[in-house]
Write an enzyme that holds these catalytic residues in place. Structure first.
Site, PDB file in Angstrom:
ATOM      1  N   LYS A   1      -0.615  -4.294  -2.740  1.00 12.15           N
ATOM      2  CA  LYS A   1      -1.961  -4.150  -2.740  1.00 12.15           C
ATOM      3  C   LYS A   1      -2.648  -2.959  -2.841  1.00 12.15           C
ATOM      4  CE  LYS A   1      -5.398  -2.247   0.971  1.00 12.15           C
ATOM      5  NZ  LYS A   1      -5.509  -0.902   0.562  1.00 12.15           N
TER       6      LYS A   1
ATOM      7  N   SER B   1       0.809  -1.252   0.088  1.00 14.22           N
ATOM      8  CA  SER B   1      -0.114   0.039   0.416  1.00 14.22           C
ATOM      9  C   SER B   1       0.919   1.067   0.199  1.00 14.22           C
ATOM     10  CB  SER B   1      -0.698   0.031   1.423  1.00 14.22           C
ATOM     11  OG  SER B   1      -1.839   0.435   0.956  1.00 14.22           O
TER      12      SER B   1
ATOM     13  N   ASP C   1       9.902   5.310 -10.492  1.00 14.93           N
ATOM     14  CA  ASP C   1       9.991   6.021 -11.282  1.00 14.93           C
ATOM     15  C   ASP C   1       9.969   7.364 -11.250  1.00 14.93           C
ATOM     16  OD1 ASP C   1       7.481   4.001 -12.000  1.00 14.93           O
ATOM     17  OD2 ASP C   1       6.000   5.044 -12.232  1.00 14.93           O
TER      18      ASP C   1
END
Length: 477
Positions: free
Chosen positions: A343, A318, A329
């Site tokens: 998740k 999460s 990224d």
């Protein structure tokens, strides 16, 4: 008798219809014409009313209306996905307490799998962790109560309780022929969200165990302390998110914002309603609650540029996956470890009144480059081949009724000269032998001298381990 049931059914259909219409009109008043009202499923409601009536008239014992309706609501939500649920007064209160970082219990993150409570991860420095309860363990009995058939919330209630009270937990573990019995004593679970230290001059270590209300502020304080204590230029910073089950979204944004350029995209969400479509940036408006002063303001400028490694494993879920994905990224950090939990769905707490609420999955998370986290997780740039036990770890994709990623095809925007992106290069060290003694060995404390992945990260910083190979413009056939 049949007439009585029929009348009761008609009355119940009328009541339910009235309630649903009221809720529909209320929602539409708040969300101007999001979508047309769907016609009510009258036949299904009639069946529901018939079942309700039969239970009231024929069940072996008298059952209160409130219990039947509550269980029906619970069933609706539990049947959707592993993370949606109904929160009664006690559950709602426990949820609020849990986000503040202190509650009474054992310290286990759990889920429900095939009617049995399955351990996702024990929380560090808790009775469960110290006793040796492991990821993937199946809890089959709590004291003398069989878990099979319980709801997850009911099982959690049994595990939580007053400090210093004992509980016996019976566990089935893969590879063991007999159930394991753990005699634990409940304790006040005080989760220290942020831990930090200087590994050696020039190299800092920060561990986040869970994302709570104060995580951003605690991180800011840790960064200031580390940079003050360091006696020379900072050469490397290790952010440890292993076994971090997640927590509050604004905490994940705050942690990301500490290391990313201002206004960089951290995560975005996609859902059916306009409220579920969000883009969260490294900006105070997305991580501060209310008009508080920005606690990240004035951090040492080097924290935005110091070389970073982020450690993850199958217990990173999460919010921790959001942070790892954002740093990866934006090429801000090398991610090292094993595939994360996956998740990637958003749960919204919707109060219903009378101190109850529903926890409803309303959206999916996506990394800045458009990668879905749901049921996939974050792939490290450098895979930890030595973490053999992680292959057996429970992940989101293993849960019943888990959501899919939400995208049929996904493309990740990676420059051809990117030397940081995922190469799946294994860590160059010996595999751990999967024997019984190794399985039953006490968990290694993250950040300690025995932490092999931390040692590998330090070796990477110092050039002892070769960096990830440069990606080729040509794809393998």
């Amino acid at each position: 008798m049949s007439n009585v049931i029929k009348k009761a059914g008609l009355i119940l259909i009328g009541a339910i219809t009235g309630i649903m219409l009221s809720l529909n009109f209320s929602a539409i008043a708040k969300k101007d014409n999001i979508e047309a009202i769907h016609p009510l499923p009258i036949e299904e409601l009639r069946t529901f009313a018939q079942v309700f009536g039969r239970i009231k008239s024929d069940y072996v014992e008298s059952v209160e209306d409130k219990k039947l309706i509550t269980e029906a609501i619970n069933g609706m939500l539990v049947g959707l996905d592993p993370h949606s649920s109904y929160l009664d007064k006690d559950d709602y209160k426990e949820l609020q307490i849990g986000t503040q970082g202190e509650f009474g219990g054992l310290g286990i993150q759990v889920t429900m799998e095939d009617g049995v409570v399955k351990v996702i991860s024990p929380i560090e420095d808790t009775p469960a962790f110290r006793a040796g309860i492991r990821t993937g363990d199946l809890i089959v009995k709590l004291d003398d109560t069989i878990v099979k058939g319980m709801t997850l919330n009911d099982a959690i209630k049994l595990m939580r309780g007053k400090p210093n009270t004992p509980i016996k937990i019976t566990i089935v573990r893969e590879g063991e022929t007999e159930p394991l019995i753990f005699n634990l004593v409940r304790d006040i679970i005080k989760i220290q969200s942020v831990k930090s230290k200087m590994i050696e001059p020039g190299y800092a270590y920060i561990r986040i165990t869970q994302f709570q209300e104060q995580t951003g502020e605690n991180l800011a304080q840790a960064i200031r302390t580390l940079f003050t204590e360091n006696t020379e230029s900072m050469k490397g910073l290790i952010l440890d998110l292993r076994n971090d089950p997640g927590g509050l979204l604004n905490g994940a944004v705050a942690v990301s914002a500490a290391f990313l350029p201002e206004n960089a995209l951290v995560v975005y969400t996609e859902g059916r309603s306009p409220d579920a479509k969000m883009k969260l940036h490294a900006n105070p408006e997305y991580y501060l609650r209310g008009p508080d002063e920005d606690y990240l303001k004035g951090l040492p400028s080097e924290v935005k540029t110091v070389p970073m490694i982020t450690l993850v494993n199958g217990g990173s879920a999460s919010a921790s996956e959001i942070v790892a994905g954002a740093l990866q990224d934006h090429k801000r950090s090398v991610v090292m470890g094993s595939q994360t939990f996956g998740k990637g769905s958003v749960q919204t707490i919707l109060p219903l009144g009378n101190n109850t609420a529903i926890k409803l999955t309303t959206a999916r998370y996506y990394t800045p480059n458009g990668q879905s986290i749901q049921a996939k997780g974050i792939t490290p740039d450098i895979l930890d081949e030595a973490d053999s036990g992680d292959d057996q770890r429970l992940r989101e994709a293993d849960l019943n009724r888990h959501l899919t990623s939400g995208k049929k095809t996904e493309t990740k925007k990676v420059d051809s000269d990117d030397t940081v992106k995922a190469t799946s290069k294994p860590v160059n060290k010996k595999k751990i032998d999967k024997n019984k003694d190794e399985k039953n060995k006490a968990p290694i404390e993250f950040g300690s001298a025995e932490d092999l992945l931390l040692t590998q990260a330090m070796n990477y910083f110092k050039g002892i381990t070769a960096p990830p190979e440069k990606k080729s413009d040509e794809s393998d056939s």
